[in-house]
Design a protein around this motif. Structure first.
Motif, PDB file in Angstrom:
ATOM      1  N   GLY A 315       0.658  -1.844   0.355  1.00 23.49           N
ATOM      2  CA  GLY A 315      -0.440  -0.024  -0.057  1.00 23.49           C
ATOM      3  C   GLY A 315       0.611   1.051   0.230  1.00 23.49           C
ATOM      4  O   GLY A 315       0.263   2.431   0.164  1.00 23.49           O
ATOM      5  N   GLU A 316       2.037   0.496   0.030  1.00 21.53           N
ATOM      6  CA  GLU A 316       2.790   1.984   0.098  1.00 21.53           C
ATOM      7  C   GLU A 316       4.399   2.106  -0.172  1.00 21.53           C
ATOM      8  O   GLU A 316       4.643   0.824  -0.217  1.00 21.53           O
ATOM      9  CB  GLU A 316       3.242   3.196   1.683  1.00 21.53           C
ATOM     10  N   TYR A 352      -3.240   5.227   1.179  1.00 22.92           N
ATOM     11  CA  TYR A 352      -3.763   6.254   1.968  1.00 22.92           C
ATOM     12  C   TYR A 352      -4.109   6.398   0.658  1.00 22.92           C
ATOM     13  O   TYR A 352      -3.859   6.791  -0.378  1.00 22.92           O
ATOM     14  CB  TYR A 352      -2.108   7.291   2.663  1.00 22.92           C
ATOM     15  N   HIS A 378      -1.402  -1.481   7.680  1.00 28.77           N
ATOM     16  CA  HIS A 378      -0.334  -0.758   7.182  1.00 28.77           C
ATOM     17  C   HIS A 378       0.324  -1.123   8.135  1.00 28.77           C
ATOM     18  O   HIS A 378       1.276  -0.440   9.148  1.00 28.77           O
ATOM     19  CB  HIS A 378      -0.580   0.445   6.461  1.00 28.77           C
TER      20      HIS A 378
END
Length: 409
Positions: A315-316, A352, A378
């Motif tokens: 996710g990042e 995000y 996360h």
């Protein structure tokens, strides 16, 4: 040269004025371990002096938490903390700001049966999801910083005399957060301007993919259309700036959920769920972790990856030069808040919403359609090193060096 009391005053001021940036009439929620009570009282005073209407403090206790994991019945970890979720979500929607003061022992839950930890992480993640999504969309101000507990300091400085360990960790924290400077707020303003310049350059480039190479790592990460490079300085739904992490050295964006292929090796231990995961690798195919290894904490890593459908995707993606202040300190902090700012890192779990154009106005389904991963967790893990090279790949296949030997090219 500032004395300890002046540095501590600066640190509390940073939490209130730079971190959550409390506004007149606003409520502040402080989540902290009981060992940090004296510092919390200073933060509370700074918040009221800045105009806070109410400061609500939620204390936890590591000893109590460990006792629960050791002695509570197993099915108790399946009970949703709905009362907590309802309160936090209500406070967030009413405009409260949220400050977390971290002081966790990295080995707090060592030896606990992994299934109990996994159940608690999963149920808590599901129950608190609406609140966390509210924060991850930057609808409310939120920030995190650290307090040096004795158990954490002993882990970071095991060779120092016990009576000096906390003092050494305080010194490191003050330096990393610029609390040791005469005007720390001005120092942070200059630092954030530099990170904003990095973001502007990357956003102008509009790379389609990133290619990472280092010992044990050969990974390609595709970026979604309309991705935005950000730094931890953000703006909430009312237009008020805040800083999510103190300290911070990163610029970051979201990867395309299905666009990660190859293998990545960790370069620092990951403290997750009260246990350490060390010297691990992840192998990705079309975005998903299809294989992993770990010299330490393999069961914990397996439970993280299996937490929900999205926890096996990224996710990042975050860029941090090796020659940054926290890295150059040579200290291994055993907490993500600090170690992620010494190393390029990736995150398993949710993306995000603000890292893609118009993301904060999209539904979860729309974000997923854009390739933004959804998860109840996360978790950042560190994979940067002095040997890491990163290339940006354009739509036409041409490449541009971004990192060489661990630093900006």
């Amino acid at each position: 040269m500032l004395d300890f009391k002046q540095k501590l005053e600066n640190y509390a001021l940073l939490a209130v004025k730079i971190g959550v940036n409390i506004q007149p009439g606003q409520t502040l929620v402080v989540n902290a371990d009981i060992v940090s009570a004296e510092f919390v009282r200073l933060v509370v005073r700074k918040a009221y002096e800045a105009g806070a209407r109410l400061v609500k403090v939620n204390y936890s206790d590591e000893v109590v938490l460990r006792t629960r994991y050791d002695l509570a019945p197993s099915d108790s970890f399946l009970e949703p903390p709905q009362w907590q979720a309802d309160e936090l979500e209500d406070l967030a929607k009413k405009g409260a700001a949220f400050l977390t003061i971290i002081s966790a022992d990295p080995d707090l839950l060592k030896g606990v049966e992994p299934g109990r930890i996994a159940d608690n992480q999963r149920i808590s993640g599901q129950t608190l999801a609406p609140y966390r999504e509210y924060l991850m969309g930057n609808h409310a101000s939120w920030s995190g910083l650290a307090f040096p507990s004795a158990s954490w300091a002993a882990k970071v400085f095991p060779d120092a005399p016990s009576e000096q360990q906390v003092e050494l960790l305080w010194d490191a924290i003050f330096k990393a957060t610029r609390a040791d400077q005469e005007d720390p707020i001005e120092a942070w303003s200059r630092h954030l301007d530099g990170l904003k310049t990095r973001c502007a350059s990357l956003n102008e480039s509009k790379f389609r993919k990133l290619h990472y190479t280092a010992p044990g790592t050969d990974l390609t990460i595709e970026l979604p259309e309309g991705h935005i490079w950000c730094q931890a300085g953000a703006v909430n739904g009312k237009g008020v700036p805040f800083l999510a992490n103190i300290p911070t050295e990163e610029v970051f964006t979201a990867p395309l959920k299905s666009g990660i292929n190859g293998k990545v090796s960790s370069t620092k231990p990951l403290s997750y769920g009260g246990n350490l995961i060390n010297n691990f690798t992840l192998t990705f195919e079309n975005g998903k972790v299809i294989d992993f290894t770990a010299e330490e904490g393999a069961e914990t890593l397996a439970s993280l990856i299996a937490l929900d459908e999205g926890s096996s995707y990224l996710g990042e993606v975050a860029l941090v030069p090796f020659h940054s202040p926290i890295s150059e300190s040579g200290i291994l902090y055993y907490t993500t808040l600090y170690d992620e700012n010494a190393s390029c890192h990736l995150a398993l779990g949710a993306a995000y919403a603000f890292t893609i154009q118009e993301g904060i106005t999209m539904t979860k389904e729309q974000l997923l359609e854009k390739g933004m991963n959804q998860s109840h967790t996360h978790v950042d893990f560190m994979m940067g090193s002095p040997e890491m090279n990163i290339d940006g790949i354009n739509d036409d296949g041409t490449t541009v060096p971004i990192f060489r030997n661990g630093d900006w090219a």
